[in-house]
Design an enzyme around this catalytic site. Structure first.
Site, mmCIF file in Angstrom:
data_model
loop_
_atom_site.group_PDB
_atom_site.id
_atom_site.type_symbol
_atom_site.label_atom_id
_atom_site.label_comp_id
_atom_site.label_asym_id
_atom_site.label_seq_id
_atom_site.Cartn_x
_atom_site.Cartn_y
_atom_site.Cartn_z
ATOM 1 N N ASP A 140 0.857 -1.278 -0.172
ATOM 2 C CA ASP A 140 0.116 -0.001 0.040
ATOM 3 C C ASP A 140 0.854 1.239 -0.074
ATOM 4 O O ASP A 140 2.041 1.117 0.592
ATOM 5 C CB ASP A 140 -0.748 0.140 1.152
ATOM 6 C CG ASP A 140 -1.787 -1.074 1.383
ATOM 7 O OD1 ASP A 140 -2.240 -1.552 0.049
ATOM 8 O OD2 ASP A 140 -2.384 -1.550 2.267
ATOM 9 N N GLU A 141 0.348 2.300 -0.370
ATOM 10 C CA GLU A 141 1.134 3.647 -0.644
ATOM 11 C C GLU A 141 1.831 3.869 0.668
ATOM 12 O O GLU A 141 2.844 4.454 0.917
ATOM 13 C CB GLU A 141 0.270 4.689 -1.076
ATOM 14 C CG GLU A 141 0.856 5.933 -1.572
ATOM 15 C CD GLU A 141 -0.012 6.814 -2.151
ATOM 16 O OE1 GLU A 141 0.444 8.176 -2.288
ATOM 17 O OE2 GLU A 141 -1.100 6.497 -2.663
#
Length: 302
Positions: A140-141
């Site tokens: 995930d970012e």
């Protein structure tokens, strides 16, 4: 079975263990490469035996040499863009990069050029290479840590299969809100999409099987540091699972976490990979962020 690279070819010397195997056996049974790739190599006579087109049906003798066209030039998985990320591990077949928080693993549109994949492709280009570098998994970012990339198509096929078959182990550190009561446990709740929120996932009886193992390492200031190991790799898996037991990740406001941090305190700490081409198991660790490192070295161990 170790080998060496020379130009576009990867050459192995047949060991006693592989004596009697055919080229077909090695590609289909040992490396389990895609049928389409194997067929193309057969038609192109691309596999060489001592420099000549190999006989795919003849059992190989000990110490004979086979060469495979692993390193064919091909377009990068993304445009190479400066700067290169920190590289935690690299060989001819794969590399592991350290993703900083706030960076995407790969572009989602042509105009995105500041992702980890862009930087990895830039790193590979510095050696004068043009290879189809691709990410094998993603983070995930907001998550930091180790991400695995394949440097050629055969490596991508094998590593992706190993990941799907749960032979690549991924270990994470998660800083969760509250004191997790159990010292260790396993969360086995299926995960599906949230119909009311496009970017969220939720526990759903109709969702995909998801298994997360956790161990409590430390507790301090109303937070629990957990070591989590993924058995499956669903989107937002650790975030959804920890939220479901009442201990969302600190900073993960999407799943009910406190605003103690500006991003979810989740870190991909370690990858353990049974290397398909080096006959060894490789373990790569990513340095923990300062907030997690402090707890790892604290006196609040449980």
């Amino acid at each position: 079975m170790n080998g060496i690279r020379k130009g576009t070819l990867y050459t192995i010397q047949i060991s006693e263990e592989w004596t009697g195997l055919t080229v077909e056996n090695i590609l289909s049974a040992k490396w389990r490469l895609p049928k389409k790739m194997i067929h193309a190599w057969r038609m192109e006579k691309a596999v060489l035996q001592d420099g000549k087109a190999a006989d795919w049906r003849r059992p190989m003798k000990k110490n004979e040499r086979l060469s495979f066209p692993f390193f064919q030039p091909g377009p990068f998985g993304a445009e190479p863009v400066y700067p290169a990320p920190a590289i935690l591990y690299e060989d001819d077949h794969m590399l592991v990069a350290d993703k900083p928080p706030g960076m995407k693993t790969h572009p989602n549109s042509p105009d995105e050029k500041d992702t980890l994949l862009n930087g990895v492709c830039y790193h590979v280009s510095l050696a004068g290479e043009t290879l189809p570098v691709r990410h094998v998994h993603r983070l995930d970012e907001g998550t930091s840590g180790a991400v695995l990339f394949a440097k050629h198509e055969a490596a991508y096929a094998v590593l992706s299969r190993l990941l799907e078959q749960k032979e690549i182990f991924r270990t994470y550190y998660a800083l969760a809100d509250g004191k997790v009561a159990k010292k260790s446990g396993t969360i086995t709740k299926p995960i599906g999409k949230d119909r009311y929120h496009s970017s969220r996932r939720r526990i759903s009886s109709n969702g995909q099987t998801a298994v997360t193992h956790f161990k409590r390492i430390a507790v301090q200031n109303g937070k629990s540091l957990l070591e989590c190991r993924l058995e499956t790799g669903r989107t937002h898996q650790i975030r959804v699972h920890l939220s479901s037991i009442g201990h969302p990740i600190a900073g993960d406001t999407l799943y009910g976490g406190s605003r103690a941090f500006k991003r979810p305190m989740l870190h991909a700490a370690k990858l353990t990979i049974p290397h398909p081409f080096v006959n060894d198991c490789v373990t790569i660790s990513a340095p923990a962020p300062a907030e997690i490192k402090m707890l790892l070295h604290s006196t609040f161990f449980e």
